[in-house]
Enzyme design. Structure first.
Site, PDB file in Angstrom:
ATOM      1  N   GLU A 319       9.366  35.168   9.447  1.00  0.00           N
ATOM      2  CA  GLU A 319       8.626  35.753   8.332  1.00  0.00           C
ATOM      3  C   GLU A 319       7.129  35.548   8.514  1.00  0.00           C
ATOM      4  O   GLU A 319       6.681  34.414   8.731  1.00  0.00           O
ATOM      5  CB  GLU A 319       9.047  35.111   7.008  1.00  0.00           C
ATOM      6  CG  GLU A 319      10.458  35.441   6.567  1.00  0.00           C
ATOM      7  CD  GLU A 319      10.811  34.823   5.234  1.00  0.00           C
ATOM      8  OE1 GLU A 319      11.767  35.303   4.604  1.00  0.00           O
ATOM      9  OE2 GLU A 319      10.138  33.861   4.801  1.00  0.00           O
ATOM     10  N   CYS A 320       6.378  36.603   8.412  1.00  0.00           N
ATOM     11  CA  CYS A 320       4.915  36.572   8.385  1.00  0.00           C
ATOM     12  C   CYS A 320       4.364  35.744   9.544  1.00  0.00           C
ATOM     13  O   CYS A 320       4.413  36.171  10.686  1.00  0.00           O
ATOM     14  CB  CYS A 320       4.431  36.063   7.025  1.00  0.00           C
ATOM     15  SG  CYS A 320       2.736  36.559   6.632  1.00  0.00           S
TER      16      CYS A 320
END
Length: 432
Positions: A319-320
């Site tokens: 994620e990210c």
């Protein structure tokens, strides 16, 4: 029924000192021997780190859209069973966002105190306070607290400016040794502030004796209805990267994995630790890889173990910031390009302006998974998105979700309790 003294700390805007006041208040009551549970409104990772240090307990997120009203009520009711005080820190200004802090406070009837930075302000303090109290009916507004006050006379002017019926909850002076440092994504992480406990203690001392420091009235949060989770991840061993580069982790996400039957271990890419060999799945959460890119690039033990994990066909969710770590390169705001893991084709570049912000959700065969996005980098890649998230307040496309073999990567931070079945499918590497 689960009733507990509770207070909602809000403000007219960001930057007013909500986190400093909430942390100081939590520490004050903890020092008195009270069990304090603090919650943070909205999809925040940084403020909860500070608030957890102040209160001595994990800080959960409350949001009527991302978490859901029922789940918020359960979290509050469970906390009320054991706590002597519940504090909820708002997000942005009291009425900002849909849903807003005002919506949350009204839904659970938690009295609101507005923290107003009084620096360079005098009688207008009363107008701002009046607006907070009366902009919307039915918000359980209790009073206002003045932050960054210049002198005793200044405090007197502020209090005298309040219209009748508005309660003065006290003030503290402007003090550089209390304020919390910040940067592009918000406050510094708790472990990066060397004198954090001393700052929180000073805030607690400054608040002691103010009306704000008194124990508020009990709020009834109903009965906690605990539901049994199906053990959809029974026996699965999940490794999570956790350090200063990868720290954007909702406590509720980890709790859900464990409730679904998984065992969780942690490792640090910054410390060049390997992925635990027994791990069936790996989660690289968001954080600040851009601040640690040279170190991450040099740490070959972690890199080799993540490559081996991927080659073995094991699930990898990024994620990210975790996704940025998997790319070919990461370029910082000064233009310095650093090689990353090269497991996904693409290059990310940090920029000085915000690239994306807001609530989003991914929809699949198992329903919707909710979460949010907040990043300053832009991505150039040849990958074709498997799907795209949708924004909470519109049908406009949100963040891309990429799938490359066993790797699922996206800028979106998911709140996994919003859909346990979707979460289990992700970790099993199933189509969604």
């Amino acid at each position: 029924m689960s009733a507990c003294p509770a207070l909602f700390i809000s403000a007219p805007a960001s930057g007013q000192g909500k986190t400093t006041i909430t942390a100081g208040l939590a520490r004050h009551h903890a020092q008195l021997g009270r069990r304090v549970r603090v919650f943070k409104t909205g999809p925040d990772f940084l403020d909860p780190m500070i608030l957890a240090r102040a209160s001595g307990a994990p800080v959960q997120s409350l949001d009527l859209w991302m978490v859901g009203e029922h789940a918020c009520r359960v979290l509050l009711a469970e906390a009320a069973e054991d706590a002597d005080l519940i504090l909820i820190e708002g997000v942005m200004g009291l009425f900002d966002g849909t849903p807003s802090s005002a919506d949350l406070a009204t839904t659970f009837n938690v009295p609101v105190v507005g923290v107003i930075s009084a620096k360079a302000m005098a009688q207008t303090f009363g107008a701002v306070a009046f607006g907070l109290a009366h902009f919307r009916p039915h918000v359980p507004f209790q009073g206002v607290f003045a932050n960054r006050v210049g002198s005793t006379r200044h405090a007197q002017m502020l209090e005298e400016a309040l219209p009748d019926g508005l309660r003065w909850m006290g003030h503290i002076a402007s003090a550089s040794d209390i304020e919390l440092p910040d940067r592009h994504l918000g406050l510094h992480q708790a472990d990066e502030i060397a004198d954090l406990d001393a700052r929180i203690d000073r805030a607690a001392d400054a608040l002691a004796g103010t009306p704000l420091a008194g124990l508020p009235a009990p709020v009834d949060f109903g009965t906690a209805s605990r539901e049994t989770m199906p053990r959809l991840l029974d026996g699965m061993r999940i490794a999570i990267a956790r350090d200063a580069a990868f720290s954007f982790i909702y406590p509720a996400n980890v709790t859900l994995l464990e409730k679904l039957g998984a065992s969780v271990t942690y490792f640090s890419p910054l410390a060049d630790e390997p992925v635990p060999a027994a791990a069936d799945a790996l989660w690289l959460p968001g954080g600040y890889p851009e601040l640690h890119a040279p170190t991450l690039s040099r740490n070959t033990v972690s890199a080799a173990s993540i490559h081996a994990h991927a080659r073995a066909g094991k699930t990898l969710i990024a994620e990210c910031g975790g996704m940025l770590y998997l790319l070919d390169t990461l370029t910082d705001v000064s233009g310095t390009r650093t090689p990353m893991l090269g497991l996904l084709p693409g290059d990310a570049t940090m920029q000085s302006r915000l690239a994306s912000l807001g609530m989003q959700q991914i929809t699949g065969t198992r329903g919707a998974m909710r979460g949010h996005t907040f990043h300053y980098s832009r991505l150039e890649t040849t990958m074709t998105p498997l799907t795209k998230a949708v924004r909470a307040q519109s049908t406009a496309p949100g963040e891309a979700v990429f799938r490359a073999g066993n790797i699922v990567a996206t800028y979106m931070h998911s709140y996994w309790p919003s859909n346990p079945a979707f979460t289990a499918a992700l970790f099993h590497g199933e189509a969604f």
